[in-house]
Design a protein around this motif. Sequence first.
Motif, short mmCIF file in Angstrom:
data_model
loop_
_atom_site.label_atom_id
_atom_site.label_comp_id
_atom_site.label_asym_id
_atom_site.label_seq_id
_atom_site.Cartn_x
_atom_site.Cartn_y
_atom_site.Cartn_z
N ALA A 1 -14.31 -55.33 -54.34
CA ALA A 1 -15.57 -56.06 -54.52
C ALA A 1 -15.78 -57.03 -53.37
CB ALA A 1 -15.58 -56.79 -55.85
N ARG A 2 -14.71 -57.71 -52.96
CA ARG A 2 -14.85 -58.67 -51.87
C ARG A 2 -15.17 -57.97 -50.55
NH1 ARG A 2 -10.20 -60.65 -54.41
NH2 ARG A 2 -8.85 -60.23 -52.61
N ALA A 3 -14.54 -56.81 -50.32
CA ALA A 3 -14.83 -56.05 -49.10
C ALA A 3 -16.28 -55.59 -49.09
CB ALA A 3 -13.89 -54.86 -48.99
N HIS A 4 -16.77 -55.14 -50.24
CA HIS A 4 -18.17 -54.71 -50.32
C HIS A 4 -19.10 -55.87 -50.02
CE1 HIS A 4 -22.02 -53.70 -52.23
NE2 HIS A 4 -21.71 -52.44 -51.95
N ALA A 5 -18.79 -57.04 -50.53
CA ALA A 5 -19.64 -58.21 -50.29
C ALA A 5 -19.74 -58.52 -48.81
CB ALA A 5 -19.11 -59.41 -51.06
N HIS A 6 -18.67 -58.28 -48.06
CA HIS A 6 -18.71 -58.52 -46.62
C HIS A 6 -19.59 -57.50 -45.90
CE1 HIS A 6 -16.03 -61.90 -45.85
NE2 HIS A 6 -15.34 -61.50 -46.89
N THR A 7 -19.65 -56.27 -46.40
CA THR A 7 -20.57 -55.30 -45.77
C THR A 7 -22.02 -55.71 -46.00
OG1 THR A 7 -20.72 -53.81 -47.71
CG2 THR A 7 -18.90 -53.44 -46.17
N ILE A 8 -22.31 -56.34 -47.12
CA ILE A 8 -23.66 -56.84 -47.37
C ILE A 8 -23.96 -58.01 -46.45
CG2 ILE A 8 -25.23 -57.85 -49.07
CD1 ILE A 8 -24.51 -54.90 -49.55
N ARG A 9 -23.00 -58.90 -46.24
CA ARG A 9 -23.20 -60.01 -45.31
C ARG A 9 -23.58 -59.50 -43.92
NH1 ARG A 9 -18.32 -64.47 -45.96
NH2 ARG A 9 -18.87 -65.26 -48.04
N ALA A 10 -22.97 -58.38 -43.52
CA ALA A 10 -23.22 -57.84 -42.19
C ALA A 10 -24.59 -57.18 -42.06
CB ALA A 10 -22.13 -56.84 -41.83
N GLN A 11 -25.34 -57.10 -43.17
CA GLN A 11 -26.64 -56.45 -43.15
C GLN A 11 -27.80 -57.42 -43.33
OE1 GLN A 11 -26.77 -53.09 -45.91
NE2 GLN A 11 -24.59 -52.75 -45.62
N ALA B 1 -34.86 -56.00 -63.25
CA ALA B 1 -34.77 -54.57 -63.53
C ALA B 1 -33.58 -53.98 -62.79
CB ALA B 1 -36.06 -53.86 -63.10
N THR B 2 -32.67 -53.34 -63.52
CA THR B 2 -31.48 -52.76 -62.91
C THR B 2 -31.84 -51.62 -61.98
OG1 THR B 2 -30.13 -53.36 -64.83
CG2 THR B 2 -29.27 -51.63 -63.38
N GLN B 3 -31.29 -51.67 -60.76
CA GLN B 3 -31.52 -50.63 -59.76
C GLN B 3 -30.30 -49.74 -59.58
OE1 GLN B 3 -34.62 -50.26 -58.25
NE2 GLN B 3 -35.13 -51.82 -59.77
N ASP B 4 -29.11 -50.33 -59.71
CA ASP B 4 -27.90 -49.56 -59.45
C ASP B 4 -26.70 -50.26 -60.08
OD1 ASP B 4 -26.61 -47.30 -58.00
OD2 ASP B 4 -25.56 -48.92 -56.97
N VAL B 5 -25.73 -49.46 -60.52
CA VAL B 5 -24.47 -49.97 -61.02
C VAL B 5 -23.35 -49.19 -60.34
CG1 VAL B 5 -22.99 -50.36 -63.02
CG2 VAL B 5 -25.48 -50.59 -63.26
N THR B 6 -22.43 -49.90 -59.69
CA THR B 6 -21.37 -49.26 -58.93
C THR B 6 -20.03 -49.84 -59.32
OG1 THR B 6 -22.84 -48.97 -57.03
CG2 THR B 6 -20.49 -48.78 -56.61
N ARG B 7 -19.04 -48.96 -59.52
CA ARG B 7 -17.68 -49.44 -59.80
C ARG B 7 -16.97 -49.70 -58.48
NH1 ARG B 7 -13.06 -46.91 -63.85
NH2 ARG B 7 -11.35 -48.29 -63.15
N LEU B 8 -16.33 -50.86 -58.37
CA LEU B 8 -15.57 -51.24 -57.18
C LEU B 8 -14.18 -51.65 -57.65
CD1 LEU B 8 -18.34 -53.41 -55.48
CD2 LEU B 8 -17.58 -51.14 -54.74
N GLY B 9 -13.25 -50.69 -57.65
CA GLY B 9 -11.95 -50.95 -58.23
C GLY B 9 -12.10 -51.21 -59.72
N ASP B 10 -11.55 -52.33 -60.19
CA ASP B 10 -11.70 -52.68 -61.60
C ASP B 10 -13.01 -53.42 -61.88
OD1 ASP B 10 -9.32 -51.59 -62.48
OD2 ASP B 10 -8.17 -53.39 -62.03
N ASP B 11 -13.71 -53.80 -60.84
CA ASP B 11 -14.94 -54.58 -60.99
C ASP B 11 -16.17 -53.69 -60.98
OD1 ASP B 11 -13.27 -56.86 -60.82
OD2 ASP B 11 -13.41 -56.81 -58.63
#
Length: 370
Positions: free
Chosen positions: A172-182, A312-322
């Motif tokens: 989840a933390r790694a994914h958050a960093h990819t969003i920061r880069a965008q 309104a929910t657009q997407d739900v993604t599993r990231l490891g246990d989160d």
Amino acid sequence: MRRALSLAAHGPAYGPNPRVGCVLLDSDGRTVAEGFHRGAGTPHAEAAALADARSRDIDLRGTTAVVTLEPCAHHGRTGPCADALIEAGIAVVHVAVPDPNPLATGGADRLQAAGIEVTTGLLADEGEDLLRPWLHAIRTGRPYVTLKLATSLDGRVAAADGTSRWITGPQARAHAHTIRAQVDAIAVGSGTALIDDPSLTARTADGGLFEHQPLRVVLGRRTVPDDARLRGPGGPLLHLPERDLDVVLRELGEREVRHVLVEGGPTLATALLAADAVDELHAYIAPVLLGAGATAVGDLGVTTIGEAARFATQDVTRLGDDVLLIARRAGLARASTDQPDAGRTGVDRPVPQQPSSSSTSTNQSHQKEI
């Protein structure tokens, strides 16, 4: 057009310019050239496609251009794309989304005046989706606001003793960093800047820095210390002591910030939600129960379920246990008439509790302002 949209998505999501793709077709509908915009200061998608054709000595007279955004009609760092298409002898232009930028619009009219057939609205919904933050910023004068929350199942962002690292896991933390880069900017309140001492950088999986580092924004009157990590490697630092969120968002808009990611803390999140200024939520939820401790959002003045701020929910993604839940604004949900102007909510102090007669009309007024 779907190919043009796919090309456009290869361009950077950050920056003052939109993501645009262009495909050139011959009279039989076969692709003869294509291009996309690679970021500020580089050729626009139409110019890139024309250059692709020229590099292979293709005669473009009588061909069709399929473009995700209306060709521009202004002189910036590059010349008007509409003029380039006219000079190349393009006969037909299909556009997904008209350009709302008053500095660039008028390309379709210029093309038609030159005798070129122009249609607009082809796969418009897909085009709007691709350009959502940019279009929002251009149309409203303020950036698209994404609020990030990382919480336990019971909505806590820290335990009772204040510890918060780590509620969510490494994926989840790694994914958050990819969003920061965008995004163009990351914002926190001055309280979070002092207490957490974040760096607000976009980091790769190996701990390095992404090539693009967003502007780091601190909102609130408290000073950022000279030795703060925010002053270290990463994007530029901007401290805005202004407490009026309307002024803050317009200031960022004037700086050509199209998309701002807000990472906290609860005071700033609450202020933005109370002001109906959040366009998208990124909720990283960990299967953890704390039972006590700071909550992600403070008092919004909601006293009955009908007043709840809904998305309104657009997407739900599993990231490891989160789990990451992405939701977008579902419209204003407040339901009465006399809440004070949420735009005057301070960004570095708790939001005061509002009376039960929370106001739809006031929130609508504020949304029009920002």
